[in-house]
Write a protein that holds these residues in place. Structure first.
Motif, PDB file in Angstrom:
ATOM      1  N   UNK A   4     -12.260  -9.650  10.168  1.00  0.00           N
ATOM      2  CA  UNK A   4     -11.992  -8.321   9.629  1.00  0.00           C
ATOM      3  C   UNK A   4     -10.501  -8.059   9.554  1.00  0.00           C
ATOM      4  N   UNK A   6      -8.160 -10.271   9.132  1.00  0.00           N
ATOM      5  CA  UNK A   6      -7.673 -11.032   7.992  1.00  0.00           C
ATOM      6  C   UNK A   6      -7.893 -10.266   6.712  1.00  0.00           C
ATOM      7  N   UNK A   7      -9.101  -9.711   6.596  1.00  0.00           N
ATOM      8  CA  UNK A   7      -9.415  -8.942   5.387  1.00  0.00           C
ATOM      9  C   UNK A   7      -8.427  -7.798   5.222  1.00  0.00           C
ATOM     10  N   UNK A   8      -8.175  -7.123   6.322  1.00  0.00           N
ATOM     11  CA  UNK A   8      -7.292  -5.952   6.261  1.00  0.00           C
ATOM     12  C   UNK A   8      -5.891  -6.355   5.831  1.00  0.00           C
ATOM     13  N   UNK A  10      -4.962  -8.998   4.084  1.00  0.00           N
ATOM     14  CA  UNK A  10      -4.991  -9.357   2.661  1.00  0.00           C
ATOM     15  C   UNK A  10      -5.053  -8.109   1.790  1.00  0.00           C
ATOM     16  N   UNK A  11      -5.929  -7.217   2.187  1.00  0.00           N
ATOM     17  CA  UNK A  11      -6.086  -5.997   1.413  1.00  0.00           C
ATOM     18  C   UNK A  11      -4.791  -5.198   1.389  1.00  0.00           C
ATOM     19  N   UNK A  14      -2.024  -6.912  -0.883  1.00  0.00           N
ATOM     20  CA  UNK A  14      -2.226  -6.803  -2.322  1.00  0.00           C
ATOM     21  C   UNK A  14      -2.276  -5.351  -2.784  1.00  0.00           C
ATOM     22  N   UNK A  15      -2.822  -4.498  -1.958  1.00  0.00           N
ATOM     23  CA  UNK A  15      -2.854  -3.091  -2.347  1.00  0.00           C
ATOM     24  C   UNK A  15      -1.450  -2.512  -2.340  1.00  0.00           C
ATOM     25  N   UNK A  17       1.305  -4.208  -2.989  1.00  0.00           N
ATOM     26  CA  UNK A  17       1.960  -4.701  -4.206  1.00  0.00           C
ATOM     27  C   UNK A  17       1.503  -3.888  -5.411  1.00  0.00           C
ATOM     28  N   UNK A  18       0.210  -3.647  -5.461  1.00  0.00           N
ATOM     29  CA  UNK A  18      -0.334  -2.862  -6.580  1.00  0.00           C
ATOM     30  C   UNK A  18       0.263  -1.457  -6.585  1.00  0.00           C
ATOM     31  N   UNK A  21       3.637  -1.587  -7.958  1.00  0.00           N
ATOM     32  CA  UNK A  21       3.562  -1.815  -9.409  1.00  0.00           C
ATOM     33  C   UNK A  21       3.284  -0.500 -10.116  1.00  0.00           C
ATOM     34  N   UNK A  22       2.394   0.271  -9.567  1.00  0.00           N
ATOM     35  CA  UNK A  22       2.054   1.563 -10.182  1.00  0.00           C
ATOM     36  C   UNK A  22       3.271   2.489 -10.169  1.00  0.00           C
TER      37      UNK A  22
ATOM     38  N   UNK B  38     -11.322 -14.370   1.383  1.00  0.00           N
ATOM     39  CA  UNK B  38     -10.160 -13.488   1.283  1.00  0.00           C
ATOM     40  C   UNK B  38      -9.358 -13.723   0.003  1.00  0.00           C
ATOM     41  N   UNK B  41      -9.166 -11.222  -2.895  1.00  0.00           N
ATOM     42  CA  UNK B  41      -8.193 -10.132  -3.011  1.00  0.00           C
ATOM     43  C   UNK B  41      -7.128 -10.496  -4.045  1.00  0.00           C
ATOM     44  N   UNK B  45      -6.578  -8.833  -7.705  1.00  0.00           N
ATOM     45  CA  UNK B  45      -5.260  -8.294  -8.063  1.00  0.00           C
ATOM     46  C   UNK B  45      -4.831  -8.772  -9.440  1.00  0.00           C
ATOM     47  N   UNK B  58      -3.256   2.037 -17.723  1.00  0.00           N
ATOM     48  CA  UNK B  58      -2.231   2.321 -16.735  1.00  0.00           C
ATOM     49  C   UNK B  58      -2.081   1.108 -15.822  1.00  0.00           C
ATOM     50  N   UNK B  59      -0.909   0.521 -15.836  1.00  0.00           N
ATOM     51  CA  UNK B  59      -0.703  -0.751 -15.150  1.00  0.00           C
ATOM     52  C   UNK B  59      -0.874  -0.643 -13.637  1.00  0.00           C
ATOM     53  N   UNK B  67      -9.398  -3.914  -5.706  1.00  0.00           N
ATOM     54  CA  UNK B  67      -9.060  -4.221  -4.311  1.00  0.00           C
ATOM     55  C   UNK B  67      -9.806  -3.303  -3.342  1.00  0.00           C
ATOM     56  N   UNK B  71     -12.535  -4.490  -0.588  1.00  0.00           N
ATOM     57  CA  UNK B  71     -12.319  -4.115   0.814  1.00  0.00           C
ATOM     58  C   UNK B  71     -13.510  -3.347   1.355  1.00  0.00           C
TER      59      UNK B  71
END
Lengths: 257, 136
Positions: A4, A6-8, A10-11, A14-15, A17-18, A21-22, B38, B41, B45, B58-59, B67, B71
């Motif tokens: 779990x 690890x999942x967090x 990774x999430x 990437x979240x 970074x996203x 980006x936004x 994993x 993810x 992305x 919307x980028x 994601x 999750x």
């Protein structure tokens, strides 16, 4: 438990970074990156595209078309604005013979270039026929009044620094009031509660020319109303007025003689 | 892994060019439930970015949505069994509804139902194939 976590991780990575980006996309920082990714996306899409007339290509062309139309519209607006500015400058109501052009040679302010100047120094004075209380304008906009002068130079107190001067709003009927400079803003005050003030209404000078011809002429643009304060408990209502002029960057003004 | 990437690219292309259904979302749900890796993810992305690039959205928003969905699946996994038809169907349906509402797509209910059905069928087919492979 380890899985779990690890999942967090990774999430979150990437979240995060996203999210950036936004945010950067909103700020327009990633416009170049967006173009690259769009290009790559479309190249990948083309590889798998089976139709003779790929709708992806059409969608891209449609988008380009929309972008170009938007640019055309922006250009048209600019042309209209330019025309309006030229018209305003060339067809002033003030007689050209009574206008004395003057260069601004000094404009001291709290933070030069950032805050509005307290006053302007112009390179015309008594020798050029100027007098105290002569109005200073730029096109049809009221800049200020000469408050002191020497032989070759004059000090102009700009409208936002002036104590007060009579003004009006022209609408269905004339609404009189008094404009007071309050730091960096103008307040259109002493307006009866029964009057109907609206946002974006233009405030003009009412005119206070004396018998000697010295003073502020009528119908010079002071600014536009940006907010209104109206309380039934008060005697008068008031409005905040924003000038159209950027006093920090004025280089040439005209004195009405 | 290659199958995941290929199917996702196909679903992205289909979704962007031909069918206005959340196929990419459905593929991600499918593969997340099946593989529980994993790496999904990262795949989600990039898939989201590709999809935004193709659909001029919307980028980053699609990536964010994918994601969050993945999750959520992993969080649910820690408490309950996720490799069930019910879970796959329900998640796919609800996720598709939210996705289509966010995108402003039409036929939300019908589209989500169709997507859920496709995913359920794919999942059941995979389960049968896995069972047969194990029996061999």
């Amino acid at each position: 438990m380890i899985r779990r976590d690890n999942n967090l991780i990774f999430f979150l990575i990437f979240f995060g970074i996203t999210f950036f980006i936004i945010i950067f996309g909103q700020l327009g920082i990633l416009n170049g990156g967006k173009e690259v990714i769009s290009d790559i996306s479309w190249k990948i899409s083309k590889t798998f595209n089976f139709s003779k007339n790929p709708s992806g290509e059409i969608a891209k062309l449609r988008q380009e078309n929309l972008d170009l139309r938007k640019k055309i519209l922006e250009n048209q607006n600019l042309v209209m604005e330019n025309r309006a500015l030229r018209d305003q400058f060339s067809t002033t109501s003030i007689s050209p013979t009574s206008l004395v052009p003057a260069k601004v040679v000094g404009s001291p302010g709290f933070i030069p270039g950032i805050t509005n100047p307290d006053y302007l120094i112009i390179d015309k004075g008594e020798k050029d026929g100027l007098r105290i209380n002569d109005a200073v304008v730029y096109q049809n906009n009221f800049v200020g009044k000469i408050v002191s002068l020497s032989g070759n130079f004059s000090k102009v107190e700009i409208e936002i620094s002036l104590d007060s001067f009579t003004a009006k709003i022209l609408g269905d009927k004339e609404i009189p009031g008094v404009v007071k400079g309050k730091g960096n803003i103008l307040i259109f005050d002493n307006v009866l509660l029964s009057e109907n003030l609206k946002k974006d209404q233009m405030v003009l000078t009412k005119g206070d020319v004396g018998e000697d011809g010295v003073g502020v002429p009528a119908d010079l643009v002071v600014g536009k109303i940006i907010s209104i304060e109206k309380k039934s408990s008060d005697l008068f209502q008031r409005a905040e007025v924003e000038s159209f002029l950027d006093f920090k960057n004025l280089s040439t003004v005209f004195v009405i003689r | 892994m290659i199958w995941i990437v290929v199917t996702l690219i196909l679903s992205i292309v289909l979704e962007a060019n031909y069918i206005n259904l959340p196929l990419t979302f459905a593929s991600l749900v499918f593969w997340t439930v099946i593989t529980q890796r994993n790496a999904l993810f990262a795949i989600a992305f990039f898939a989201g970015l590709l999809l935004d690039g193709l659909t001029f959205n919307f980028f980053g928003m699609t990536s964010a949505y994918f994601l969050l969905a993945i999750f959520a699946i992993f969080l649910y996994r820690s408490k309950f069994e996720i490799q069930t038809t019910g879970f796959v169907g329900a998640l796919c349906f609800l996720g598709s509804v939210a996705y289509m509402v966010l995108k402003g797509s039409g036929n939300v209910f019908l589209g989500s139902l169709l997507t859920a059905i496709i995913t359920i069928i794919s999942f059941r087919a995979y389960q049968v194939y896995s069972l047969k492979s194990e029996n061999k």
